[in-house]
Design a protein around this motif. Sequence first.
Motif, mmCIF file in Angstrom:
data_model
loop_
_atom_site.group_PDB
_atom_site.id
_atom_site.type_symbol
_atom_site.label_atom_id
_atom_site.label_comp_id
_atom_site.label_asym_id
_atom_site.label_seq_id
_atom_site.Cartn_x
_atom_site.Cartn_y
_atom_site.Cartn_z
ATOM 1 N N SER A 61 0.864 -1.171 0.000
ATOM 2 C CA SER A 61 0.000 0.000 0.000
ATOM 3 C C SER A 61 0.903 1.224 0.000
ATOM 4 C CB SER A 61 -0.891 0.009 1.247
ATOM 5 O OG SER A 61 -1.537 1.266 1.385
ATOM 6 N N ARG A 62 0.458 2.304 -0.632
ATOM 7 C CA ARG A 62 1.258 3.522 -0.599
ATOM 8 C C ARG A 62 1.272 4.149 0.794
ATOM 9 N NH1 ARG A 62 -1.424 8.482 -1.383
ATOM 10 N NH2 ARG A 62 0.411 9.295 -2.445
ATOM 11 N N ARG A 63 0.407 3.656 1.681
ATOM 12 C CA ARG A 63 0.420 4.088 3.082
ATOM 13 C C ARG A 63 1.239 3.079 3.883
ATOM 14 N NH1 ARG A 63 -5.502 4.500 4.951
ATOM 15 N NH2 ARG A 63 -5.603 2.505 3.862
ATOM 16 N N ALA A 64 2.502 3.404 4.100
ATOM 17 C CA ALA A 64 3.437 2.458 4.697
ATOM 18 C C ALA A 64 2.999 2.006 6.090
ATOM 19 C CB ALA A 64 4.833 3.083 4.765
ATOM 20 N N GLU A 65 2.523 2.916 6.897
ATOM 21 C CA GLU A 65 2.128 2.562 8.256
ATOM 22 C C GLU A 65 0.959 1.582 8.234
ATOM 23 O OE1 GLU A 65 0.517 4.743 12.352
ATOM 24 O OE2 GLU A 65 1.404 5.928 10.734
ATOM 25 N N SER A 66 0.003 1.818 7.361
ATOM 26 C CA SER A 66 -1.145 0.918 7.240
ATOM 27 C C SER A 66 -0.700 -0.466 6.786
ATOM 28 C CB SER A 66 -2.156 1.495 6.250
ATOM 29 O OG SER A 66 -3.192 0.575 5.977
ATOM 30 N N ALA A 67 0.232 -0.519 5.849
ATOM 31 C CA ALA A 67 0.715 -1.799 5.348
ATOM 32 C C ALA A 67 1.416 -2.593 6.441
ATOM 33 C CB ALA A 67 1.647 -1.580 4.163
ATOM 34 N N ARG A 68 2.224 -1.925 7.240
ATOM 35 C CA ARG A 68 2.928 -2.638 8.310
ATOM 36 C C ARG A 68 1.947 -3.167 9.355
ATOM 37 N NH1 ARG A 68 7.009 1.400 7.341
ATOM 38 N NH2 ARG A 68 5.995 2.840 8.789
ATOM 39 N N ALA A 69 0.960 -2.360 9.707
ATOM 40 C CA ALA A 69 -0.037 -2.809 10.678
ATOM 41 C C ALA A 69 -0.834 -3.990 10.122
ATOM 42 C CB ALA A 69 -0.966 -1.655 11.038
ATOM 43 N N PHE A 70 -1.141 -3.959 8.836
ATOM 44 C CA PHE A 70 -1.870 -5.037 8.185
ATOM 45 C C PHE A 70 -1.069 -6.336 8.248
ATOM 46 C CE2 PHE A 70 -3.650 -7.493 4.735
ATOM 47 C CZ PHE A 70 -4.978 -7.112 4.662
ATOM 48 N N ALA A 71 0.219 -6.257 7.937
ATOM 49 C CA ALA A 71 1.070 -7.446 7.965
ATOM 50 C C ALA A 71 1.226 -7.987 9.379
ATOM 51 C CB ALA A 71 2.428 -7.119 7.367
ATOM 52 N N ASP A 72 1.302 -7.102 10.357
ATOM 53 C CA ASP A 72 1.403 -7.552 11.745
ATOM 54 C C ASP A 72 0.170 -8.357 12.152
ATOM 55 O OD1 ASP A 72 3.881 -6.446 12.192
ATOM 56 O OD2 ASP A 72 3.089 -4.557 12.996
ATOM 57 N N PHE A 74 -2.204 -9.855 9.860
ATOM 58 C CA PHE A 74 -2.604 -10.946 8.978
ATOM 59 C C PHE A 74 -1.438 -11.733 8.387
ATOM 60 C CE2 PHE A 74 -6.101 -7.806 8.610
ATOM 61 C CZ PHE A 74 -7.123 -8.593 9.112
ATOM 62 N N GLY A 75 -0.218 -11.247 8.580
ATOM 63 C CA GLY A 75 0.926 -11.910 7.982
ATOM 64 C C GLY A 75 1.261 -11.347 6.616
ATOM 65 N N GLY A 76 2.273 -11.918 5.987
ATOM 66 C CA GLY A 76 2.697 -11.468 4.678
ATOM 67 C C GLY A 76 3.846 -10.489 4.742
ATOM 68 N N THR A 77 4.576 -10.395 3.663
ATOM 69 C CA THR A 77 5.700 -9.481 3.538
ATOM 70 C C THR A 77 5.230 -8.159 2.947
ATOM 71 O OG1 THR A 77 7.296 -11.272 3.224
ATOM 72 C CG2 THR A 77 7.915 -9.101 2.394
ATOM 73 N N VAL A 78 5.580 -7.052 3.580
ATOM 74 C CA VAL A 78 5.299 -5.732 3.030
ATOM 75 C C VAL A 78 6.365 -5.406 1.985
ATOM 76 C CG1 VAL A 78 5.079 -3.270 3.495
ATOM 77 C CG2 VAL A 78 4.198 -4.931 5.144
ATOM 78 N N CYS A 79 5.933 -5.188 0.761
ATOM 79 C CA CYS A 79 6.872 -4.894 -0.319
ATOM 80 C C CYS A 79 7.147 -3.403 -0.410
ATOM 81 C CB CYS A 79 6.322 -5.422 -1.642
ATOM 82 S SG CYS A 79 6.147 -7.225 -1.679
ATOM 83 N N ALA A 80 8.288 -3.056 -0.969
ATOM 84 C CA ALA A 80 8.713 -1.660 -1.024
ATOM 85 C C ALA A 80 7.916 -0.844 -2.023
ATOM 86 C CB ALA A 80 10.201 -1.583 -1.352
ATOM 87 N N ASN A 81 7.376 -1.492 -3.052
ATOM 88 C CA ASN A 81 6.585 -0.793 -4.069
ATOM 89 C C ASN A 81 5.759 -1.828 -4.835
ATOM 90 O OD1 ASN A 81 8.391 -1.862 -6.151
ATOM 91 N ND2 ASN A 81 9.839 -0.285 -5.452
ATOM 92 N N PHE A 82 4.954 -1.352 -5.743
ATOM 93 C CA PHE A 82 4.052 -2.260 -6.463
ATOM 94 C C PHE A 82 4.828 -3.235 -7.339
ATOM 95 C CE2 PHE A 82 1.046 -3.114 -10.067
ATOM 96 C CZ PHE A 82 0.159 -3.892 -9.344
ATOM 97 N N ASP A 83 5.894 -2.772 -7.990
ATOM 98 C CA ASP A 83 6.708 -3.673 -8.811
ATOM 99 C C ASP A 83 7.296 -4.799 -7.962
ATOM 100 O OD1 ASP A 83 6.193 -2.300 -11.137
ATOM 101 O OD2 ASP A 83 7.997 -1.063 -11.018
ATOM 102 N N ALA A 84 7.714 -4.463 -6.748
ATOM 103 C CA ALA A 84 8.249 -5.499 -5.863
ATOM 104 C C ALA A 84 7.181 -6.513 -5.491
ATOM 105 C CB ALA A 84 8.843 -4.854 -4.611
ATOM 106 N N LEU A 85 5.955 -6.068 -5.321
ATOM 107 C CA LEU A 85 4.850 -6.977 -5.046
ATOM 108 C C LEU A 85 4.658 -7.948 -6.204
ATOM 109 C CD1 LEU A 85 2.389 -7.905 -3.383
ATOM 110 C CD2 LEU A 85 1.084 -6.043 -4.428
ATOM 111 N N LEU A 86 4.692 -7.436 -7.426
ATOM 112 C CA LEU A 86 4.509 -8.289 -8.593
ATOM 113 C C LEU A 86 5.630 -9.323 -8.708
ATOM 114 C CD1 LEU A 86 3.371 -5.733 -11.341
ATOM 115 C CD2 LEU A 86 1.957 -7.100 -9.788
ATOM 116 N N ALA A 87 6.817 -8.980 -8.237
ATOM 117 C CA ALA A 87 7.978 -9.861 -8.353
ATOM 118 C C ALA A 87 8.234 -10.688 -7.097
ATOM 119 C CB ALA A 87 9.215 -9.026 -8.681
ATOM 120 N N SER A 88 7.266 -10.731 -6.183
ATOM 121 C CA SER A 88 7.492 -11.347 -4.870
ATOM 122 C C SER A 88 7.282 -12.857 -4.845
ATOM 123 C CB SER A 88 6.573 -10.690 -3.836
ATOM 124 O OG SER A 88 5.206 -10.947 -4.144
ATOM 125 N N GLY A 89 6.932 -13.455 -5.977
ATOM 126 C CA GLY A 89 6.731 -14.895 -6.019
ATOM 127 C C GLY A 89 5.305 -15.336 -5.769
#
Length: 348
Positions: A61-72, A74-89
Amino acid sequence: MTDTTATTPEAISETTHDATHRQPAAPGVIRWGIVGTGRIARRFAQGLAHVLHARLDALWSRRAESARAFADEFGGTVCANFDALLASGIDALYIATLQDSHAGYAIAALQAGLHVLCEKPATVNRPQLERVLAAARDSQRLFMEAMKPSFYPLYRKLREHLANEPIGEVGFVRAGCSVPGVPADHPSLSFEHAGGALLDIGIYEMFLAVDWLGAPRDVQTFGRLGATGVDTFASLNSQHERGFAQLFCGLDLHGKGDALLMAGGGHVTLHEPWWNPSRATIRYADGRVVELDEPFEGGGLNYETAHFCELIRAGQLESPLMPHDTSLRMIAMADAARAALGVKFAGE
Protein backbone atom coordinates in the motif's frame (compact mmCIF):
# COMPACT_ATOMS: atom_id res chain seq x y z
CA MET A 1 -18.88 0.63 0.55
CA THR A 2 -15.62 1.32 -1.26
CA ASP A 3 -12.25 0.68 0.34
CA THR A 4 -10.45 3.81 1.53
CA THR A 5 -6.94 2.81 0.42
CA ALA A 6 -5.19 5.44 -1.70
CA THR A 7 -4.62 4.22 -5.21
CA THR A 8 -1.74 5.81 -7.10
CA PRO A 9 0.80 3.05 -7.91
CA GLU A 10 3.85 4.94 -6.74
CA ALA A 11 6.75 3.54 -4.74
CA ILE A 12 7.01 4.00 -1.00
CA SER A 13 10.39 4.37 0.65
CA GLU A 14 10.13 1.68 3.28
CA THR A 15 12.23 -1.33 4.02
CA THR A 16 10.76 -4.78 3.50
CA HIS A 17 8.89 -5.90 6.60
CA ASP A 18 8.56 -9.68 6.93
CA ALA A 19 5.89 -10.48 9.49
CA THR A 20 5.79 -14.22 8.89
CA HIS A 21 9.35 -15.36 8.02
CA ARG A 22 7.84 -16.76 4.87
CA GLN A 23 8.56 -20.37 3.93
CA PRO A 24 8.24 -21.95 0.48
CA ALA A 25 4.68 -22.89 -0.35
CA ALA A 26 3.65 -26.53 -0.32
CA PRO A 27 2.52 -27.98 -3.66
CA GLY A 28 -0.98 -26.80 -4.51
CA VAL A 29 -0.93 -23.83 -2.14
CA ILE A 30 -2.00 -20.58 -3.82
CA ARG A 31 0.22 -17.69 -2.71
CA TRP A 32 -1.71 -14.43 -2.58
CA GLY A 33 -0.65 -10.82 -2.75
CA ILE A 34 -2.82 -7.81 -1.93
CA VAL A 35 -2.57 -4.24 -3.20
CA GLY A 36 -4.38 -1.88 -0.84
CA THR A 37 -4.85 -2.40 2.89
CA GLY A 38 -8.17 -0.74 3.64
CA ARG A 39 -11.45 -2.18 4.90
CA ILE A 40 -12.20 -4.57 2.06
CA ALA A 41 -8.61 -5.87 2.09
CA ARG A 42 -9.07 -6.71 5.76
CA ARG A 43 -12.23 -8.66 4.97
CA PHE A 44 -10.38 -10.53 2.24
CA ALA A 45 -7.53 -11.44 4.59
CA GLN A 46 -9.97 -12.57 7.29
CA GLY A 47 -11.76 -14.74 4.75
CA LEU A 48 -8.51 -16.18 3.41
CA ALA A 49 -8.01 -17.93 6.75
CA HIS A 50 -11.09 -20.03 5.85
CA VAL A 51 -9.73 -21.08 2.45
CA LEU A 52 -7.83 -24.36 2.32
CA HIS A 53 -4.41 -24.42 0.67
CA ALA A 54 -4.15 -20.66 0.25
CA ARG A 55 -2.14 -18.07 2.12
CA LEU A 56 -1.23 -14.39 2.16
CA ASP A 57 2.39 -13.97 1.10
CA ALA A 58 2.90 -10.31 0.23
CA LEU A 59 1.19 -6.92 0.19
CA TRP A 60 1.72 -3.30 -0.69
CA SER A 61 0.00 0.00 0.00
CA ARG A 62 1.26 3.52 -0.60
CA ARG A 63 0.42 4.09 3.08
CA ALA A 64 3.44 2.46 4.70
CA GLU A 65 2.13 2.56 8.26
CA SER A 66 -1.14 0.92 7.24
CA ALA A 67 0.72 -1.80 5.35
CA ARG A 68 2.93 -2.64 8.31
CA ALA A 69 -0.04 -2.81 10.68
CA PHE A 70 -1.87 -5.04 8.18
CA ALA A 71 1.07 -7.45 7.96
CA ASP A 72 1.40 -7.55 11.74
CA GLU A 73 -2.23 -8.66 11.98
CA PHE A 74 -2.60 -10.95 8.98
CA GLY A 75 0.93 -11.91 7.98
CA GLY A 76 2.70 -11.47 4.68
CA THR A 77 5.70 -9.48 3.54
CA VAL A 78 5.30 -5.73 3.03
CA CYS A 79 6.87 -4.89 -0.32
CA ALA A 80 8.71 -1.66 -1.02
CA ASN A 81 6.58 -0.79 -4.07
CA PHE A 82 4.05 -2.26 -6.46
CA ASP A 83 6.71 -3.67 -8.81
CA ALA A 84 8.25 -5.50 -5.86
CA LEU A 85 4.85 -6.98 -5.05
CA LEU A 86 4.51 -8.29 -8.59
CA ALA A 87 7.98 -9.86 -8.35
CA SER A 88 7.49 -11.35 -4.87
CA GLY A 89 6.73 -14.90 -6.02
CA ILE A 90 2.95 -14.74 -5.55
CA ASP A 91 0.55 -16.67 -7.75
CA ALA A 92 -2.46 -14.34 -7.57
CA LEU A 93 -3.16 -10.70 -6.80
CA TYR A 94 -6.22 -9.33 -5.04
CA ILE A 95 -6.86 -5.69 -5.98
CA ALA A 96 -8.45 -3.87 -3.05
CA THR A 97 -7.89 -0.23 -4.01
CA LEU A 98 -10.27 2.45 -5.26
CA GLN A 99 -11.82 1.79 -8.64
CA ASP A 100 -9.93 4.45 -10.57
CA SER A 101 -6.75 2.34 -10.18
CA HIS A 102 -8.20 -1.11 -10.88
CA ALA A 103 -7.45 -1.26 -14.61
CA GLY A 104 -3.84 -0.15 -14.26
CA TYR A 105 -3.05 -2.58 -11.47
CA ALA A 106 -4.85 -5.46 -13.18
CA ILE A 107 -3.10 -5.03 -16.52
CA ALA A 108 0.32 -4.75 -14.87
CA ALA A 109 -0.31 -7.88 -12.80
CA LEU A 110 -1.60 -9.91 -15.74
CA GLN A 111 1.37 -8.89 -17.86
CA ALA A 112 3.62 -10.01 -14.98
CA GLY A 113 2.07 -13.47 -15.21
CA LEU A 114 -0.24 -13.29 -12.20
CA HIS A 115 -3.86 -14.30 -11.85
CA VAL A 116 -6.06 -11.38 -10.78
CA LEU A 117 -9.11 -11.17 -8.53
CA CYS A 118 -10.27 -7.55 -8.68
CA GLU A 119 -12.75 -5.81 -6.41
CA LYS A 120 -15.93 -4.44 -7.91
CA PRO A 121 -16.36 -2.56 -10.11
CA ALA A 122 -13.63 -4.24 -12.13
CA THR A 123 -12.99 -0.96 -13.96
CA VAL A 124 -14.52 2.49 -14.28
CA ASN A 125 -15.94 1.88 -17.76
CA ARG A 126 -16.28 -0.73 -20.49
CA PRO A 127 -13.28 0.36 -22.62
CA GLN A 128 -11.04 -0.09 -19.58
CA LEU A 129 -12.51 -3.53 -18.91
CA GLU A 130 -11.99 -4.59 -22.51
CA ARG A 131 -8.30 -3.68 -22.18
CA VAL A 132 -8.02 -5.70 -18.98
CA LEU A 133 -9.67 -8.74 -20.57
CA ALA A 134 -7.37 -8.42 -23.59
CA ALA A 135 -4.38 -8.48 -21.23
CA ALA A 136 -5.82 -11.60 -19.55
CA ARG A 137 -6.18 -13.34 -22.91
CA ASP A 138 -2.69 -12.35 -24.03
CA SER A 139 -1.10 -13.55 -20.80
CA GLN A 140 -3.33 -16.65 -20.51
CA ARG A 141 -4.11 -15.79 -16.92
CA LEU A 142 -7.33 -15.92 -14.90
CA PHE A 143 -9.16 -12.65 -14.30
CA MET A 144 -12.37 -12.36 -12.28
CA GLU A 145 -14.34 -9.48 -10.84
CA ALA A 146 -14.92 -10.05 -7.11
CA MET A 147 -18.72 -9.86 -7.21
CA LYS A 148 -19.50 -11.83 -4.08
CA PRO A 149 -23.26 -12.66 -3.94
CA SER A 150 -23.28 -15.56 -6.39
CA PHE A 151 -20.69 -17.47 -4.36
CA TYR A 152 -22.57 -17.41 -1.06
CA PRO A 153 -24.10 -20.73 0.07
CA LEU A 154 -27.60 -19.21 0.08
CA TYR A 155 -27.38 -17.95 -3.49
CA ARG A 156 -26.08 -21.27 -4.77
CA LYS A 157 -28.72 -23.18 -2.80
CA LEU A 158 -31.41 -20.92 -4.28
CA ARG A 159 -30.19 -21.65 -7.80
CA GLU A 160 -30.23 -25.37 -7.08
CA HIS A 161 -33.69 -25.25 -5.50
CA LEU A 162 -35.22 -23.35 -8.41
CA ALA A 163 -33.67 -25.80 -10.85
CA ASN A 164 -35.41 -28.67 -9.06
CA GLU A 165 -38.64 -26.87 -8.07
CA PRO A 166 -38.95 -24.02 -10.57
CA ILE A 167 -41.09 -20.92 -10.47
CA GLY A 168 -40.53 -20.37 -14.19
CA GLU A 169 -38.17 -17.98 -15.90
CA VAL A 170 -37.49 -14.87 -13.86
CA GLY A 171 -38.82 -11.85 -15.76
CA PHE A 172 -38.51 -9.03 -13.24
CA VAL A 173 -35.84 -8.02 -10.70
CA ARG A 174 -36.13 -5.30 -8.08
CA ALA A 175 -33.18 -4.39 -5.86
CA GLY A 176 -31.53 -1.43 -4.21
CA CYS A 177 -29.45 0.02 -1.44
CA SER A 178 -28.90 3.58 -0.26
CA VAL A 179 -26.67 4.67 2.62
CA PRO A 180 -27.01 8.19 4.08
CA GLY A 181 -24.51 10.11 6.14
CA VAL A 182 -21.44 9.39 4.04
CA PRO A 183 -18.61 11.70 5.26
CA ALA A 184 -17.74 14.48 2.86
CA ASP A 185 -14.15 13.24 2.51
CA HIS A 186 -15.11 9.60 1.84
CA PRO A 187 -13.81 8.19 -1.48
CA SER A 188 -17.38 7.31 -2.47
CA LEU A 189 -17.94 11.03 -2.97
CA SER A 190 -14.60 11.63 -4.72
CA PHE A 191 -14.81 12.65 -8.35
CA GLU A 192 -11.03 12.19 -8.68
CA HIS A 193 -11.32 8.53 -7.65
CA ALA A 194 -14.40 7.82 -9.81
CA GLY A 195 -16.80 7.58 -6.90
CA GLY A 196 -20.57 7.81 -6.87
CA ALA A 197 -23.50 5.61 -5.98
CA LEU A 198 -23.67 3.81 -9.32
CA LEU A 199 -20.14 2.39 -9.24
CA ASP A 200 -19.89 2.03 -5.48
CA ILE A 201 -23.28 0.46 -4.70
CA GLY A 202 -25.35 0.19 -7.88
CA ILE A 203 -22.93 -2.27 -9.45
CA TYR A 204 -24.33 -4.92 -7.06
CA GLU A 205 -27.88 -4.31 -8.26
CA MET A 206 -26.71 -4.37 -11.86
CA PHE A 207 -25.16 -7.76 -11.23
CA LEU A 208 -28.45 -9.14 -9.92
CA ALA A 209 -30.33 -7.86 -12.96
CA VAL A 210 -27.80 -9.23 -15.42
CA ASP A 211 -27.43 -12.56 -13.62
CA TRP A 212 -31.16 -13.34 -13.80
CA LEU A 213 -32.28 -11.39 -16.88
CA GLY A 214 -29.29 -11.37 -19.23
CA ALA A 215 -27.75 -8.58 -21.26
CA PRO A 216 -29.23 -5.07 -20.96
CA ARG A 217 -31.08 -3.74 -23.98
CA ASP A 218 -32.09 -0.32 -22.66
CA VAL A 219 -31.33 1.60 -19.48
CA GLN A 220 -33.37 4.62 -18.38
CA THR A 221 -31.95 6.56 -15.45
CA PHE A 222 -33.05 9.38 -13.19
CA GLY A 223 -30.90 10.75 -10.42
CA ARG A 224 -29.01 13.64 -8.92
CA LEU A 225 -25.43 14.76 -8.48
CA GLY A 226 -23.82 15.98 -5.28
CA ALA A 227 -21.49 18.87 -4.57
CA THR A 228 -18.42 16.93 -5.77
CA GLY A 229 -19.96 16.07 -9.14
CA VAL A 230 -20.60 12.38 -8.52
CA ASP A 231 -24.04 10.77 -8.49
CA THR A 232 -25.53 10.62 -4.99
CA PHE A 233 -28.77 8.91 -5.98
CA ALA A 234 -29.88 7.03 -9.07
CA SER A 235 -33.03 5.13 -10.04
CA LEU A 236 -32.81 2.78 -13.03
CA ASN A 237 -35.43 1.07 -15.16
CA SER A 238 -33.77 -1.43 -17.47
CA GLN A 239 -34.90 -3.81 -20.17
CA HIS A 240 -32.95 -7.03 -20.62
CA GLU A 241 -32.93 -10.09 -22.84
CA ARG A 242 -35.41 -11.86 -20.59
CA GLY A 243 -37.26 -9.15 -18.70
CA PHE A 244 -37.15 -5.90 -16.76
CA ALA A 245 -35.47 -4.50 -13.66
CA GLN A 246 -36.04 -1.62 -11.24
CA LEU A 247 -32.88 -0.68 -9.36
CA PHE A 248 -31.78 2.12 -7.05
CA CYS A 249 -28.60 3.18 -5.31
CA GLY A 250 -27.75 6.19 -3.20
CA LEU A 251 -25.40 7.96 -0.82
CA ASP A 252 -27.90 10.35 0.78
CA LEU A 253 -31.10 8.39 1.58
CA HIS A 254 -31.63 5.41 3.86
CA GLY A 255 -32.69 2.41 1.81
CA LYS A 256 -30.99 -0.79 2.82
CA GLY A 257 -33.29 -3.59 1.78
CA ASP A 258 -34.13 -6.86 0.15
CA ALA A 259 -34.37 -7.96 -3.46
CA LEU A 260 -37.23 -9.46 -5.43
CA LEU A 261 -37.17 -11.99 -8.28
CA MET A 262 -40.51 -12.49 -10.06
CA ALA A 263 -41.59 -15.27 -12.41
CA GLY A 264 -44.87 -16.70 -13.69
CA GLY A 265 -45.00 -19.44 -11.09
CA GLY A 266 -43.97 -17.48 -8.04
CA HIS A 267 -41.48 -15.01 -6.63
CA VAL A 268 -38.37 -14.97 -4.45
CA THR A 269 -37.45 -12.49 -1.73
CA LEU A 270 -33.75 -12.26 -0.92
CA HIS A 271 -33.87 -10.83 2.58
CA GLU A 272 -31.85 -7.85 3.80
CA PRO A 273 -29.03 -7.42 3.18
CA TRP A 274 -29.49 -9.24 -0.10
CA TRP A 275 -25.88 -8.59 -1.22
CA ASN A 276 -24.66 -10.73 1.73
CA PRO A 277 -27.42 -13.31 1.25
CA SER A 278 -28.26 -15.75 4.03
CA ARG A 279 -32.09 -16.02 3.86
CA ALA A 280 -34.60 -16.30 1.04
CA THR A 281 -38.34 -16.89 0.87
CA ILE A 282 -39.87 -18.58 -2.18
CA ARG A 283 -43.61 -18.08 -2.62
CA TYR A 284 -45.19 -20.28 -5.28
CA ALA A 285 -48.30 -19.24 -7.17
CA ASP A 286 -50.14 -22.24 -5.69
CA GLY A 287 -49.62 -20.86 -2.16
CA ARG A 288 -46.69 -23.01 -1.13
CA VAL A 289 -43.93 -21.20 0.78
CA VAL A 290 -40.32 -22.40 1.08
CA GLU A 291 -37.81 -20.77 3.44
CA LEU A 292 -34.09 -21.09 2.75
CA ASP A 293 -31.66 -20.28 5.54
CA GLU A 294 -27.92 -20.65 4.83
CA PRO A 295 -25.59 -18.79 7.22
CA PHE A 296 -22.15 -17.92 5.92
CA GLU A 297 -18.77 -17.97 7.60
CA GLY A 298 -15.53 -16.05 7.26
CA GLY A 299 -17.19 -12.76 6.35
CA GLY A 300 -18.34 -14.09 2.98
CA LEU A 301 -15.41 -13.16 0.74
CA ASN A 302 -13.84 -16.57 1.37
CA TYR A 303 -16.30 -18.25 -0.99
CA GLU A 304 -15.26 -16.28 -4.06
CA THR A 305 -11.60 -16.71 -3.07
CA ALA A 306 -11.93 -20.48 -2.71
CA HIS A 307 -13.65 -20.63 -6.13
CA PHE A 308 -10.86 -18.56 -7.67
CA CYS A 309 -8.20 -20.88 -6.20
CA GLU A 310 -10.01 -23.90 -7.62
CA LEU A 311 -10.04 -22.29 -11.06
CA ILE A 312 -6.28 -21.65 -10.88
CA ARG A 313 -5.57 -25.27 -9.97
CA ALA A 314 -7.81 -26.44 -12.82
CA GLY A 315 -6.05 -24.20 -15.33
CA GLN A 316 -9.24 -22.25 -16.07
CA LEU A 317 -9.06 -18.69 -17.42
CA GLU A 318 -12.65 -17.65 -16.71
CA SER A 319 -15.19 -18.34 -13.99
CA PRO A 320 -18.46 -20.05 -14.95
CA LEU A 321 -20.17 -18.30 -12.00
CA MET A 322 -18.78 -14.82 -12.70
CA PRO A 323 -17.86 -14.85 -16.40
CA HIS A 324 -16.35 -11.95 -18.28
CA ASP A 325 -19.61 -11.34 -20.15
CA THR A 326 -21.37 -10.64 -16.85
CA SER A 327 -18.77 -8.01 -15.95
CA LEU A 328 -19.04 -6.46 -19.41
CA ARG A 329 -22.83 -6.28 -19.16
CA MET A 330 -22.74 -4.75 -15.69
CA ILE A 331 -20.28 -2.01 -16.61
CA ALA A 332 -22.25 -1.30 -19.80
CA MET A 333 -25.28 -0.58 -17.58
CA ALA A 334 -23.19 1.69 -15.36
CA ASP A 335 -21.81 3.53 -18.40
CA ALA A 336 -25.32 4.14 -19.75
CA ALA A 337 -26.61 5.31 -16.36
CA ARG A 338 -23.69 7.70 -15.80
CA ALA A 339 -24.09 9.09 -19.32
CA ALA A 340 -27.75 9.82 -18.62
CA LEU A 341 -26.78 11.75 -15.48
CA GLY A 342 -23.85 13.53 -17.14
CA VAL A 343 -21.14 11.97 -14.98
CA LYS A 344 -17.90 11.76 -16.99
CA PHE A 345 -14.59 11.11 -15.28
CA ALA A 346 -11.13 12.28 -16.31
CA GLY A 347 -9.82 10.46 -19.37
CA GLU A 348 -13.23 9.28 -20.58
